[in-house]
Each structure stands twice: as C-alpha cells, then as structure tokens.
Design an enzyme around this catalytic site. Structure first.
Site, short mmCIF file in Angstrom:
data_model
loop_
_atom_site.label_atom_id
_atom_site.label_comp_id
_atom_site.label_asym_id
_atom_site.label_seq_id
_atom_site.Cartn_x
_atom_site.Cartn_y
_atom_site.Cartn_z
N CYS A 42 0.84 -1.21 0.00
CA CYS A 42 0.00 0.00 0.00
C CYS A 42 0.88 1.26 0.00
O CYS A 42 1.55 1.54 0.99
CB CYS A 42 -0.91 -0.05 1.23
SG CYS A 42 -1.76 1.49 1.62
N CYS A 45 0.12 3.77 2.72
CA CYS A 45 0.57 3.22 4.01
C CYS A 45 2.06 3.48 4.19
O CYS A 45 2.50 3.86 5.29
CB CYS A 45 0.31 1.71 4.08
SG CYS A 45 -1.41 1.23 3.98
#
Length: 113
Positions: A42, A45
């Site tokens: 991600c 993230c």
C-alpha cells in the site's frame, strides 16, 4: 530527509500488534493507544508509516502499534477495516477515534486529542 539511523530509532517506538497480543497491548492498556492498519503493498501506508513512527517517538505517553492487515486478517475484519491506511485510537481499551487514508502529522496528533 532523515538518515536511516533516525528511521530505525522511530520504528523501535512502535509495537507489532497481532491477534495474539491485541488484548494485552490494546484492550487492556491504560491510556491511549494508536493503531495503524497497513500493508506493505500500500503506497499511502508507506507514506504514512514514517509519520506514525515520528508521532510514536514524540508522544511517549501514547502506545503506538501497527497491524499488517495481510498477516492479521482477523483483526482487520474485527474492526471492519475496508481501506488502508486506517488509524484507530483507543483509550483505556475503548475505541475513541479513527481516520482513514493518508493524513498529515498534525491530523494524526489531533486524533490523539
């Protein structure tokens, strides 16, 4: 830009949260706990992670943990995590605040109250 040594120091301020230690690290913890739900694939993230690490190093009164949703799908399901990154704030074991998506450091700190 921070050096790699600085980044290592930030990471040491966080706790890996798993289904096995969730009760002791979060539900039974006194005070505030910030939990970052993330995954290695991600992009947002990976951008939020150093911010969370910095908050962990600067707010020693707050426990900061990270949950890898790929490794801990039961925890992601328990908290109905549909998008990552997701930040959850617990106080004395109770969920008190949350944020979804990439947010600036100021917003992470605002979540803590």
């Amino acid at each position: 830009m921070k050096s790699s040594n600085d980044r290592r120091n930030f990471i040491m301020a966080t706790v890996e949260i798993t289904a096995e230690n969730f009760a002791s690290e979060v539900e039974n913890a006194q005070g505030k706990v910030l939990v970052d739900f993330w995954a290695s694939w991600c992009g947002p993230c990976r951008m939020l992670s150093p911010i969370v690490d910095q908050v962990a190093s600067e707010h020693t009164d707050v426990k900061v943990g990270k949950v890898n949703v790929d490794e801990q799908p039961k925890l992601a399901e328990k908290f109905q995590i549909m998008s990552i990154p997701t930040l959850l704030v617990f106080e004395n074991g109770k969920l008190t605040n949350q944020s979804v998506g990439l947010v600036p450091k100021e917003q992470v700190e605002a979540l803590l109250g």
